[in-house]
Design a protein around this motif. Sequence first.
Motif, PDB file in Angstrom:
ATOM      1  N   GLY A   1      -7.340  34.541 -12.531  1.00 41.28           N
ATOM      2  CA  GLY A   1      -8.422  34.988 -13.401  1.00 41.28           C
ATOM      3  C   GLY A   1      -9.366  35.891 -12.640  1.00 41.28           C
ATOM      4  O   GLY A   1      -9.331  35.968 -11.409  1.00 41.28           O
ATOM      5  N   SER A   2     -10.208  36.587 -13.386  1.00 42.57           N
ATOM      6  CA  SER A   2     -11.205  37.436 -12.730  1.00 42.57           C
ATOM      7  C   SER A   2     -12.403  37.544 -13.645  1.00 42.57           C
ATOM      8  O   SER A   2     -12.303  37.293 -14.849  1.00 42.57           O
ATOM      9  N   GLY A   3     -13.546  37.884 -13.036  1.00 35.23           N
ATOM     10  CA  GLY A   3     -14.757  38.030 -13.835  1.00 35.23           C
ATOM     11  C   GLY A   3     -15.583  39.170 -13.274  1.00 35.23           C
ATOM     12  O   GLY A   3     -15.083  39.991 -12.503  1.00 35.23           O
ATOM     13  N   TYR A   4     -16.863  39.229 -13.636  1.00 36.21           N
ATOM     14  CA  TYR A   4     -17.764  40.281 -13.168  1.00 36.21           C
ATOM     15  C   TYR A   4     -17.798  40.331 -11.644  1.00 36.21           C
ATOM     16  O   TYR A   4     -17.886  41.373 -11.039  1.00 36.21           O
ATOM     17  N   THR A   5     -17.738  39.151 -11.014  1.00 33.42           N
ATOM     18  CA  THR A   5     -17.999  39.065  -9.584  1.00 33.42           C
ATOM     19  C   THR A   5     -16.782  38.727  -8.755  1.00 33.42           C
ATOM     20  O   THR A   5     -16.617  39.239  -7.651  1.00 33.42           O
ATOM     21  N   LYS A   6     -15.932  37.833  -9.282  1.00 27.62           N
ATOM     22  CA  LYS A   6     -14.913  37.232  -8.428  1.00 27.62           C
ATOM     23  C   LYS A   6     -13.505  37.389  -8.981  1.00 27.62           C
ATOM     24  O   LYS A   6     -13.314  37.564 -10.181  1.00 27.62           O
TER      25      LYS A   6
ATOM     26  N   ILE B   1     -11.526  28.394  -0.674  1.00 23.29           N
ATOM     27  CA  ILE B   1     -10.286  27.704  -1.049  1.00 23.29           C
ATOM     28  C   ILE B   1     -10.667  26.536  -1.959  1.00 23.29           C
ATOM     29  O   ILE B   1     -11.475  25.682  -1.587  1.00 23.29           O
ATOM     30  N   LEU B   2     -10.094  26.547  -3.155  1.00 24.90           N
ATOM     31  CA  LEU B   2     -10.455  25.542  -4.169  1.00 24.90           C
ATOM     32  C   LEU B   2      -9.222  24.805  -4.647  1.00 24.90           C
ATOM     33  O   LEU B   2      -8.103  25.332  -4.550  1.00 24.90           O
ATOM     34  N   GLU B   3      -9.438  23.615  -5.184  1.00 29.50           N
ATOM     35  CA  GLU B   3      -8.306  22.983  -5.867  1.00 29.50           C
ATOM     36  C   GLU B   3      -7.927  23.912  -7.020  1.00 29.50           C
ATOM     37  O   GLU B   3      -8.787  24.565  -7.610  1.00 29.50           O
ATOM     38  N   ARG B   4      -6.626  23.975  -7.305  1.00 29.27           N
ATOM     39  CA  ARG B   4      -6.175  24.925  -8.318  1.00 29.27           C
ATOM     40  C   ARG B   4      -6.176  24.274  -9.700  1.00 29.27           C
ATOM     41  O   ARG B   4      -5.732  23.138  -9.856  1.00 29.27           O
TER      42      ARG B   4
HETATM   43  N1  LIG Z   1      -9.926  26.841  -9.184  1.00 31.97           N
HETATM   44  C1  LIG Z   1      -9.424  27.652 -10.108  1.00 31.97           C
HETATM   45  N2  LIG Z   1      -8.166  27.470 -10.569  1.00 31.97           N
HETATM   46  C2  LIG Z   1      -7.677  28.286 -11.536  1.00 31.97           C
HETATM   47  N3  LIG Z   1      -8.331  29.313 -12.081  1.00 31.97           N
HETATM   48  C3  LIG Z   1      -9.574  29.550 -11.673  1.00 31.97           C
HETATM   49  C4  LIG Z   1     -10.195  28.740 -10.665  1.00 31.97           C
HETATM   50  N4  LIG Z   1     -11.444  29.208 -10.467  1.00 31.97           N
HETATM   51  C5  LIG Z   1     -11.601  30.245 -11.313  1.00 31.97           C
HETATM   52  N5  LIG Z   1     -10.488  30.469 -12.025  1.00 31.97           N
HETATM   53  C6  LIG Z   1     -10.288  31.522 -13.039  1.00 31.97           C
HETATM   54  O1  LIG Z   1     -10.839  32.729 -12.541  1.00 31.97           O
HETATM   55  C7  LIG Z   1     -11.791  33.260 -13.460  1.00 31.97           C
HETATM   56  C8  LIG Z   1     -12.911  33.966 -12.675  1.00 31.97           C
HETATM   57  O2  LIG Z   1     -13.610  33.038 -11.851  1.00 31.97           O
HETATM   58  P1  LIG Z   1     -15.205  32.941 -11.888  1.00 31.97           P
HETATM   59  O3  LIG Z   1     -15.622  32.519 -13.267  1.00 31.97           O
HETATM   60  O4  LIG Z   1     -15.685  32.132 -10.765  1.00 31.97           O
HETATM   61  O5  LIG Z   1     -15.571  34.482 -11.656  1.00 31.97           O
HETATM   62  P2  LIG Z   1     -16.867  35.289 -12.107  1.00 31.97           P
HETATM   63  O6  LIG Z   1     -16.713  36.656 -11.588  1.00 31.97           O
HETATM   64  O7  LIG Z   1     -18.090  34.509 -11.738  1.00 31.97           O
HETATM   65  O8  LIG Z   1     -16.713  35.269 -13.664  1.00 31.97           O
HETATM   66  P3  LIG Z   1     -17.848  35.629 -14.746  1.00 31.97           P
HETATM   67  O9  LIG Z   1     -18.091  37.096 -14.674  1.00 31.97           O
HETATM   68  O10 LIG Z   1     -17.180  35.200 -16.052  1.00 31.97           O
HETATM   69  O11 LIG Z   1     -19.051  34.792 -14.416  1.00 31.97           O
HETATM   70  C9  LIG Z   1     -12.259  32.065 -14.300  1.00 31.97           C
HETATM   71  O12 LIG Z   1     -12.593  32.488 -15.594  1.00 31.97           O
HETATM   72  C10 LIG Z   1     -11.054  31.140 -14.319  1.00 31.97           C
HETATM   73  O13 LIG Z   1     -10.217  31.452 -15.427  1.00 31.97           O
END
Ligand SMILES: Nc1ncnc2c1ncn2[C@@H]1O[C@H](COP(=O)(O)OP(=O)(O)OP(=O)(O)O)[C@@H](O)[C@H]1O
Length: 418
Positions: free
Chosen positions: A64-69, A154-157
């Motif tokens: 997954g991905s979002g604005y930041t990560k 590193i996170l639990e998946r």
């Molecule tokens: N431990 C994990 N196991 C599986 N998928 C994950 C895990 N952590 C995050 N993800 C996936 O990755 C995506 C992005 O992670 P995260 O929400 O931390 O990023 P973000 O950039 O902060 O997103 P946002 O912009 O939505 O706030 C999540 O929406 C989720 O679907």
Amino acid sequence: FGAQLYADDEEVLLRQLKERRRERNDPSGGESRLLVDSSGSTEAHLDEMGCEALVGMQALEVLGSGYTKLVFKASLSGGQSVALKLVNEQGIDMKKCLEEFRDPEGCRELISYKLEKEMILLRKLQHPNVIKLKGHCAGVQGGRGVEAGRLAIILERGDPLQMIQLLQSPWEDRFRVCLDLVRLLHFLSRSPLGSIGLLDFQPQQFVTVSGELKLTDLDDGSAEETPCQTDADCTLQFPQRNFSVACSAQGSCERLNEKRNIYNAYRYFFTYLLPHQAPPRLTHLVDHIMNSTGELKADVNQTLEAFEHILHLYESGLHLDDIPASILRDYTVMRGMGTSGAVEYRCWPSYSQQGCLLSVHGAKEAAHICNSHSQCNSFTLTGQKTWTGRLLASFKSNFSHLVPDETSEVYVKKSPSS
Ligand SMILES: Nc1ncnc2c1ncn2[C@@H]1O[C@H](COP(=O)(O)OP(=O)(O)OP(=O)(O)O)[C@@H](O)[C@H]1O
């Protein structure tokens, strides 16, 4: 302290970055698993994984991905599957920062700060419904799709929450997600950092690990209650509804974070997941939760109590007391048997696509269900259990023969003449 940890003020960030740069130039400050926490002390996290755990890992796919990560699924050399969270170089945050500062290294560092913040929060907010931090590496070695020299946590998946899939799953699984969410909100309301409000309450902020809901995005929270002078300063605004909250003598909106969380849980989760196909004898309790959370009449303690009460009834079968045991007289039971050559029929929402597989407390409830399905002539109590400990029962129109099976019991409807 909590509010300080959640501060996203640019000046604070830049000051922290400068401090970090100074620390990096200090030859004593290079250990990858030492972190300066916001109280200024250096903590060792020796039980956590470090860069060495990532040697030989394979980054398999983007989760997954979002604005930041950006989050990868990675397989470690020992076979363990984990999630690696990194700065999203293509994300909106990075783009905005580059537009403003035109400094790729500085921007990466600025955004890495959010990852570090998440790491600190994950350590402070440990709970079964918060994703578990397994460690971090400040200089990823590189691999498929992962660039070298970046901070990775590193996170639990987990599996990203698929709302559409969840909507089609049995009520028991949907109830579990809502219950987990309420347990999480209860914890957040009295966390070591104060009462935390989740500002971005989308399903994307959560994943499931073996069916259990876990919060994975922690940096979008607020541990500060809104300051106020009068009650008029304390309104909670949602697209469909507004609520008023009292302004306390101390000048903060009373339990605004908790209330915002509850209403968001109602509008993003409960509305879709809870009422639909709820067990008939529990619908009045489910309706009560819908009403009290949708109107913000219950606080998080009362909401949790209401959920735990439903769980207790559902697990114990107490809600089925009015089904008479005599209902089983209409069935012949064969213990230690299973069936083959079954004529299946489909029901909804079944645990199996092919037939009608539902969870029951025991034979009595299964007989009650079989009597209500016109196609049902027999059912098998399998040895399989759901997360609540209820049994999976397979309902059938017919079968050709019995086969020995230690773990199951077959119940066949007696013909009217027998
Ligand atoms: N431990 C994990 N196991 C599986 N998928 C994950 C895990 N952590 C995050 N993800 C996936 O990755 C995506 C992005 O992670 P995260 O929400 O931390 O990023 P973000 O950039 O902060 O997103 P946002 O912009 O939505 O706030 C999540 O929406 C989720 O679907």
